[in-house]
Write a protein that holds these residues in place. Structure first.
Motif, PDB file in Angstrom:
ATOM      1  N   LEU A 288      92.140  24.717  17.287  1.00 22.92           N
ATOM      2  CA  LEU A 288      92.754  23.393  17.358  1.00 22.92           C
ATOM      3  C   LEU A 288      93.523  23.094  16.073  1.00 22.92           C
ATOM      4  O   LEU A 288      94.690  22.671  16.106  1.00 22.92           O
TER       5      LEU A 288
ATOM      6  N   ILE B 182     103.311  28.346  25.492  1.00 22.67           N
ATOM      7  CA  ILE B 182     102.627  29.541  25.990  1.00 22.67           C
ATOM      8  C   ILE B 182     101.346  29.780  25.200  1.00 22.67           C
ATOM      9  O   ILE B 182     100.289  30.077  25.750  1.00 22.67           O
TER      10      ILE B 182
ATOM     11  N   TYR C 105      98.630  27.315  26.042  1.00 22.66           N
ATOM     12  CA  TYR C 105      98.087  27.624  27.355  1.00 22.66           C
ATOM     13  C   TYR C 105      97.089  28.778  27.257  1.00 22.66           C
ATOM     14  O   TYR C 105      96.002  28.725  27.853  1.00 22.66           O
TER      15      TYR C 105
ATOM     16  N   LEU D  41      93.014  28.800  28.127  1.00 22.77           N
ATOM     17  CA  LEU D  41      92.307  29.794  28.958  1.00 22.77           C
ATOM     18  C   LEU D  41      91.115  30.365  28.200  1.00 22.77           C
ATOM     19  O   LEU D  41      90.007  30.494  28.728  1.00 22.77           O
TER      20      LEU D  41
ATOM     21  N   TYR E  66      89.507  29.011  25.781  1.00 26.81           N
ATOM     22  CA  TYR E  66      88.460  27.997  25.643  1.00 26.81           C
ATOM     23  C   TYR E  66      87.650  27.896  26.930  1.00 26.81           C
ATOM     24  O   TYR E  66      86.418  27.801  26.906  1.00 26.81           O
ATOM     25  N   GLY E  67      88.348  27.928  28.052  1.00 29.32           N
ATOM     26  CA  GLY E  67      87.645  27.853  29.323  1.00 29.32           C
ATOM     27  C   GLY E  67      86.657  28.994  29.492  1.00 29.32           C
ATOM     28  O   GLY E  67      85.583  28.822  30.055  1.00 29.32           O
TER      29      GLY E  67
ATOM     30  N   VAL F 272      95.086  38.304  29.502  1.00 32.21           N
ATOM     31  CA  VAL F 272      96.167  37.343  29.733  1.00 32.21           C
ATOM     32  C   VAL F 272      96.191  36.308  28.617  1.00 32.21           C
ATOM     33  O   VAL F 272      97.237  36.005  28.029  1.00 32.21           O
TER      34      VAL F 272
END
Lengths: 497, 173
Positions: free
Chosen positions: A128, A171, A174, A178, A180-181, A216
């Motif tokens: 972050l 990009i 994004y 991902l 972090y998820g 990815v």
């Protein structure tokens, strides 16, 4: 002690730099821009204070504050680098004849604001804060690129930079989302551990589940770093933005902004994929990631050098050359070892001297000739010998020939590359250095071996000429005696020895 | 029920954002953006973030959208001139843009669908209140919060630098 007060003390250089930026902004308003040089001296004095504070911190053990800022020697190294680069850029602004006089306070404010962004970028493992620092740097850079807004090229540079920067940052963010998820954390150190109390967090379990999504996310995040370092295929903005921006801003983008990208990438790779990783799968995956970086390095240096061959304008040529140098630096990153990272840091130091010098000479020619075409500089070496000889030193160093700092930097990178099994990449880099010889020496040839038909006398700028000569002397001095910088780099090593 | 609402709102957000970039009329773009923000706010609410949903409607849907509308109407951007040099939708370049976007979408799907578990998607125990948010903002995320304030100030100065009219220098071409 109160952790917040402790943290404030640890962040003192950042705070002083922010305060300095505000002081310059307000002081310029109060003096109504009467003497634009005064702001430059004020900025230089402030930077000296910040530099002193940072120098005192070298060698201190690393500590983390607020759970996300790491104060360590690696960060301090790049902060000192930034301060030194911005200081030289300030001297460039002071000696730039084309520099507009009004709004000079904003000029320095944006430079200092961008430096604050770099400070955050290089001293965090938290994604972050990394993104916030990157955005602060980018936003200030967009405005700086368009600072000569009356000129079409400058406006075009700013516009292109905004579009490319926005896309790359998008990009990257994004990819971070991902990541972090998948891992449940934004802290790279936490991500890299094997921990996982009840729910499996971190990269390792995710990699065991499925490597594809991680790949990815990694590629997307790499895009953000590649854009800041102008690595192919995220280099398209570089020539146009470098050409259109005011030359001091180009210098800032080429040196400080690129170093920030390098430092952040080193931290990212060093935290997630060091060569002696925590787990088998991390090491397997790290090999793939390192190979990706190595391929990017090869493509970047080849494309940068081949494009530089065709350039008529010195500024554009230096832009492509800076793309090529990003490729060389990536060799050190691709090895993912402590030695490789040290070599990359050493090469950044070499890059600092030779590029600041080359851009300074470019600025001088622009003031003297009103043109940056290599052809227009013919015979100029005899008119202002001191600066031209310094330029030859920078060019020799950029090519990577002895006895200059650029040679030793390349030697270190090649050595570590061969040792880590990237022999093919080192061969590509060596061939590229031969190619680069052609275009670097076309400048030297133009300066000394051609007759001038220009009657204009050389500019007399003793202070500026002195600075460039000093940088030229240092370029050769550190090439002959590389130990002091080597020691500094080893002290600031990221992965420790 | 909640799932159905989520998919409806997701669809709405996608259609809205497509309209933003494809419609010729700027007013349509702005209004589609408003619709997108509304759908996003509903998704936030479904995820349990009351405050975020409210802020989304108030700040984005309210203040910023009105600003956009005013700017569009004041500048009279209703009918873009042909050949103004700002044709981003160039027919020749469309295939490249399309290929790049398609690749991004494929990558995204590969990334999301291939994912085994998502520890980042934590189930909330209760609706997140302003208190929870403040605790995070002024606790563990204090530094990014302050960094964001520096970022916004830098952005403000940058915008003023670019937008301010020159008084002393004539514009050269």
């Amino acid at each position: 002690m109160n952790p917040y007060i402790e943290g404030m003390q640890a962040l003192a250089p950042e705070l002083v730099l922010t305060a300095l930026a505000l002081i310059v902004l307000v002081a310029d308003l109060l003096t109504k821009g009467k003497d634009s040089r005064r702001m430059g001296y004020l900025t230089l004095a402030g930077l000296a204070v910040v530099g002193g504070m940072l120098a005192l911190r070298l060698g201190e053990p690393s500590q983390t504050y607020f759970g996300m800022v790491i104060v360590d020697s690696f960060g301090t190294f790049f902060k000192l680098f930034t301060v030194a680069a911005v200081a030289v850029v300030c001297v460039f602004i002071l000696s730039d004849k084309n520099e507009r006089k009004n709004g000079i306070g904003e000029y320095y404010f944006l430079l200092l604001g961008a430096s604050v962004g770099i400070f955050f970028m290089v001293s965090t493992n938290h994604l972050l804060l990394l993104v916030l620092g990157l955005e602060l740097l980018s936003l200030a850079s967009y405005a700086l690129a368009g600072f000569h807004k009356g000129q079409r090229k400058s406006a075009e540079a700013a516009m292109k930079y905004v579009v490319f920067g926005g896309l790359s940052a998008g990009i990257m963010v994004y990819g971070i989302s991902l990541l972090y998820g998948m891992t449940g954390t934004l802290d790279l150190a936490e991500m890299a551990t094997l921990a996982g109390d009840s729910i499996p967090t971190g990269l390792v379990p995710q990699l065991y589940l499925s490597a594809m999504p991680v790949g990815v996310a990694m590629v997307m995040i790499l895009a953000g770093f590649a854009y800041k370092m102008s690595v192919v295929p995220f280099h398209f903005w570089t020539p146009d933005v470098y050409e259109g921006s005011p030359t001091p801003v180009t210098t800032f983008l080429a040196v400080a902004s690129k170093a920030a990208g390098v430092a952040a990438l080193l931290r990212f790779v060093g935290a997630l994929f060091p060569v002696d990783g925590v787990d088998e799968i991390i090491m397997w995956y790290g090999d793939r990631f390192g190979m990706l970086i190595a391929v990017l390095a090869a493509v970047t240096m080849t494309l940068g050098n081949l494009s530089a061959l065709r350039q008529q304008s010195l500024k554009r040529m230096l832009a492509y050359s800076s793309i090529a140098h990003a490729g060389y630096i990536l060799i050190g990153v691709a090895t993912r070892t402590s030695e490789g990272f040290d070599a990359a840091m050493y090469y950044m130091t070499a890059y600092y001297f030779m590029n600041l010098g080359a851009f300074g000479v470019l600025l001088y020619f622009e003031s003297a000739l009103g043109s940056d075409r290599i052809e227009d500089m013919r015979g100029f070496g005899w008119k202002s010998p001191l600066i031209s000889i310094a330029m030859v030193a920078f060019l020799v160093s950029l090519t990577g020939l002895p006895p200059t700092i650029g040679f030793y930097g390349k030697y270190l990178l090649f050595k570590v590359g061969v040792a880590e099994g990237l022999g093919w990449l080192v061969i590509v880099a060596a061939l590229n250095s031969v190619v680069s010889l052609f275009y670097y020496f076309s400048v030297a040839k133009s300066l000394f071996l051609k007759e001038s038909n220009d009657e204009r006398p050389a500019l007399s700028q003793p202070l500026f000429a002195g600075l460039l000569t000093a940088i030229g002397v240092l370029t050769i001095f550190f090439g002959l005696f590389p130990d002091s910088i080597q020691e500094l780099v080893e002290m600031c090593s990221l992965l420790g020895s | 029920m909640a799932n159905l609402l989520f998919y409806l709102m997701g669809l709405g957000a996608v259609i809205g954002s497509l309209l933003v970039v494809t419609s010729k009329n700027p007013i349509t773009s702005v209004l589609s953006l408003l619709g997108t923000f509304f759908c996003l706010a509903t998704i936030y609410l479904l995820a349990g973030f009351q405050f975020l949903a409210a802020a989304q409607i108030l700040v984005y849907g309210g203040a910023i959208m009105v600003l956009f509308l005013f700017v569009v109407m004041l500048l009279n951007l209703g009918h873009p001139e042909e050949g103004s040099g700002l044709e981003f939708m160039n027919k020749r370049r469309m295939p490249f843009a399309f290929a790049a976007s398609a690749m991004l979408i494929v990558l995204t799907f590969a990334g999301v669908l291939g994912q085994g578990s998502a520890p980042g998607a934590v189930e909330l125990a209760h609706m997140a209140t302003i208190g929870d948010l403040a605790g995070l903002m002024f606790g563990s995320f204090l530094l990014p919060f302050e960094a964001a304030s520096i970022l916004l100030m830098g952005a403000a100065v940058a915008v003023i630098v670019l937008a301010k009219r020159e008084r002393t220098q004539a514009v050269e071409r």
